[in-house]
Write an enzyme that holds these catalytic residues in place. Structure first.
Site: not given
Ligand code: GAL
Length: 814
Positions: A399, A471
């Protein structure tokens, strides 16, 4: 020939490194004795300050260098020490490493005192102000500290194989599912030093399949051929007429043995285990062995309650097993760093695809920091490239913003060291600079009542390149096992919504949900107790409702679960809300107080793209009104519809169409509202009536494969299961995980039972964590570890309201 000696036992540890530890006269026996994997600080379950594990600690150990090692090459490898290590031998610094997630090797050959005791000291800095990835800003996971993976010595001859990179290439004849194929087996061989007249000989065998847990007979190695080695890179290559393919269903593994020969004598040997598979990211998705394949995975951190990163082989493997076998997934992303080889080995064995990446979280540091990140790409690729399960390298800081100069370097490094795999790099912004082969993006668009995922064209900056979702969900809907029911159901449904949407997008390679289990996190994240409740499992790997959504997508184990306990008092206004059936069966029959109500099939699920989507229960009446009242068929249908909608939404939230139906009944048939109340009490009978017993039967191939009964509990039971009872010390201590839950007489989870359970051990095991804990959301857990002694051991689990439980273990130590 190579000999490996594990140095996981007999370390002395001190939370504060002191210079005097490097002196000859230092008496380490005054320090605490520890075994690896080790955490520099055991932590509470939650509500603690992350500073407690941030320290500069010291580890001291004696190495007895045998006289016969003289003339050999002696290499010390530390597989993982968080986060900045300096290594001293007999007081002299011999090496350092600046990454807590990759291994490092130090040549001790010239520094060791042979025939004598040598003192090894490792200074480990676990502070978070280090100028190395992932540090520099905030991080949403705890980073822990200590030497938390194996340490070993390799004793080698003067010339040895420093690496064999196996590069199997598969030639598929037709684009249809095949179990075998022609292949070329190329491998790059590297030596520590070049000498004339060195030969490499290679042979191959199929490794006993780990399919269905059968080790199978080991086949003998078949000679492939040999070649003289020369300066400037050696690649051996063999054509193979037929090999069995590695797939997620049947992960066939082979072993390539490379022998190094000098004057006809074998002076070194390396065996690499791998599979033959063709993994391709194409414009329109991912293909495994020529077949289009939707990646369905979760993100995994490598943390555990109490001990952070420090868990041995069995616990690493267990996580892979849970992902593949309990959650029915086909892939995992090792967020946000390379993880244990034990975990990766298991992924190879059971056929779980892996997206692995360099350490980092949003922040990019200065030039020195970036150099270290590029170094981390190098170490990651060199150390992990023989894992068949890995299909993609993540070469961006998770990110982070675009930084073309930096990311050109990371991409080049990965491509130079591995020309068989593509790169990706996880970003959270759309249309960013795409230097990688695959656009990997965290898609958090789903908020419960909107689209499950963005279409590819909205996100990627290059439609011709493949696209993968790295994600989703996570922080969009944190959910505790002890949240109220509707919250837990919403969490589950959001996972179903995204999965369904991704399945429907034909040009998205697949997705990784956030995340496998809840994890300890920094003060800047989580629910204020240093936990991010983002998992589909809790920290002990107990499944939440959302886990069932994933379980339903596989067909090996029958699944039947209900989204509700059917206790109306848990809902606002005591209206049932939406109740879902989660199953992978052909159909589910619902009974109310033993009266058949309805049989639901896959077609009743509003999730067309899922193999087995959640099914909404829309009928609590069946044909009871038609049979029991003097209505016409049509009238009975209308009354039933109104009753069912009232049960679901409550009187004050009824959809307009239902109001109109009611009005019609009143005007046309002169029904009185009081009559309606009588009917409601009789056929739905929720608030104010006596409770109802519901039974659900899952049918598969005409047989009932699972039954659940929901009725008010009358007796409580504590049940516990462990991942294994035969504990064996191999390279270090062994740990078994124990999952505990409170259930009623029908084995339904008692979600609000949060009472204490006490643990007691007997025999050669120790507890990890406290001896008293409470269940949370009706679930909890503990871990037991071996003590270096063999024998029978027992764990007693006691809660005041239930009978004491005993789990037996058998420990075998060398
Ligand atoms: C993303 C991140 C993860 C975790 C996640 C929570 O932004 O890459 O490590 O923090 O959010 O939803």
């Amino acid at each position: 020939m190579e000999k490996r000696i594990y140095l996981n036992d007999h370390w002395r540890f001190c939370e504060t490194f002191r210079e005097e530890m490097l002196k000859k006269e230092f008496d380490a026996s005054q320090l605490e004795e520890v075994r690896l994997p080790h955490t520099c600080k055991e932590v509470p379950y939650h509500y603690f300050d992350e500073h407690i594990y941030q320290m500069v600690s010291g580890y001291v150990r004696t190495i007895e260098a045998k006289e016969e090692w003289r003339g050999k090459e002696i290499l010390l490898t530390i597989d993982g020490a968080a986060h900045y290590s300096e290594v001293f031998l007999n007081g002299e610094k011999v090496g350092e490493h600046h990454c807590g997630y990759t291994a490092f090797t130090i040549r001790l050959t010239e520094k060791l005192l042979y025939g004598q005791k040598n003192t090894l000291v490792v200074k480990v800095d676990s502070r978070e102000n280090l100028n190395i990835p992932p540090f520099g800003y905030v991080i949403d996971y705890m980073t822990y500290g200590g030497i938390y993976r194996d340490v070993y010595l390799d004793i080698k001859n003067e010339s040895y194989l420093s690496d064999v990179f196996v590069k199997p290439e598969v030639f598929l004849t037709k684009e249809k599912k095949a179990a075998t194929a022609k292949a070329r087996l190329a491998s790059e061989i590297s030596l520590n030093q070049m000498k004339p007249q060195l030969y490499a000989r290679q042979s191959l065998r199929k490794r006993g399949l780990l399919v269905l847990e059968q080790q199978g007979e080991k086949e003998p190695f078949q000679l492939l051929g040999e070649a003289e080695l020369c300066e400037g890179g050696n690649e051996l290559s063999f054509e193979l007429d037929e090999v069995e393919l590695w797939s997620t269903d049947v992960p066939v593994l082979y072993e390539l043995k490379t022998e190094l020969l000098e004057d006809g004598t074998v002076i070194d040997e390396k065996v690499v285990r791998f599979g033959f598979r063709k993994a391709e990211f194409r414009t329109d998705g991912f293909y495994l062995n020529g077949e289009k394949f939707k990646i369905r995975g979760l993100n995994r951190h490598q943390s555990y309650p109490y001990v952070g990163y420090a868990m041995p082989e069995s616990m690493q493997k267990w996580d892979a097993d849970l992902l593949k076998r309990e959650l029915g997934l086909n892939a995992v992303r090792t967020s946000h760093y390379p993880q244990s080889h034990y975990f990766l080995n298991r992924c190879d064995e059971i056929g779980l695809l892996v997206f692995t990446e360099i350490p980092g979280w949003q922040h990019i540091g200065d030039a020195a920091w970036k150099d270290q990140a590029v170094e981390n790409v190098k170490d990651m690729v060199l150390q992990y490239r023989n894992h068949t399960s890995i299909i993609l390298w993540g070469v961006r800081i998770n990110e982070s913003q675009d930084d073309d100069d930096f990311y050109k370097r990371t991409n080049e490094m990965a491509h130079r060291l591995d020309d068989t795999r593509p790169t990706g790099g996880v970003r959270a912004h759309k249309k960013s600079s795409l230097l990688e082969d695959v656009y990997t993006y965290n898609d958090f668009v789903h908020a419960g009542n909107n689209m499950g995922c963005e279409p590819k064209k909205n996100v990627t900056s290059d439609m011709s390149k493949p696209y993968l979702i790295s994600e989703y969900n996570g922080h969009m809907y944190p959910t505790k096992t002890f949240d109220w029911e509707e919250h837990r159901v919403e969490h589950a449904m959001r996972h179903a919504n995204v999965l369904n949407a991704v399945m429907g997008e034909t040009d998205i390679a697949g997705s990784f949900g956030w995340c496998m289990f809840d994890y300890n996190t920094h003060k800047d994240f989580g629910s204020g107790d240093r936990i991010c409740y983002h998992g589909v499992m809790d920290m002990f790997r107990n499944p939440k409702l959302a886990a069932i959504i994933y379980q339903c997508q596989q067909e090996k184990e029958s699944v039947l679960e209900l989204s509700s306990t059917m206790d109306i008092g848990e809902h606002p206004g005591c209206n049932r809300g939406s109740t879902y059936i989660f199953t992978n069966a052909d159909s589910v029959r619902m009974y109310k107080n033993d009266r058949f109500i309805k049989e639901y099939t896959k077609e009743h699920s509003p999730y067309p793209n899922l193999l087995h989507g959640p099914i909404l229960i829309d009928d609590f009446i069946g044909n009871a009104i038609e049979e029991g009242e003097k209505f016409t068929k049509k009238q009975a249908e209308t009354v039933k519809k109104i009753m069912n909608a009232t049960a679901r939404y409550g009187l004050s939230n009824l959809p307009k169409s239902i109001y109109l139906m009611g009005l019609h009944l009143i005007l046309r048939y002169h029904m009185k509202p009081t009559e309606a109340v009588v009917l409601y009490n009789k056929y739905i009978g929720d608030w104010g009536g006596t409770s109802t017993t519901y039974r659900f039967e899952a049918i598969k191939d005409g047989k009932v494969v699972k039954t659940i009964v929901k009725e008010p509990m009358t007796s409580l039971q504590i049940v516990a299961e462990t991942d294994h009872q035969f504990l064996k010390e191999k390279t270090s201590y062994d740990v078994a995980a124990v999952r505990i839950k409170a259930v009623d007489e029908n084995q339904n989870l008692l979600s609000f039972f949060e009472e204490p359970v006490c643990f007691k051990t007997e025999g050669p095991i120790e507890l990890i964590g406290p001896s008293v804990t409470t269940l949370r959301g009706g679930m909890g857990g503990t871990y037991v570890k071996t003590t270096g002694e063999s024998g029978k051991a027992r764990l007693f689990i006691k809660n005041e309201q239930a009978e004491e439980l005993v789990i037996e273990f058998n420990c075998e130590c060398n």
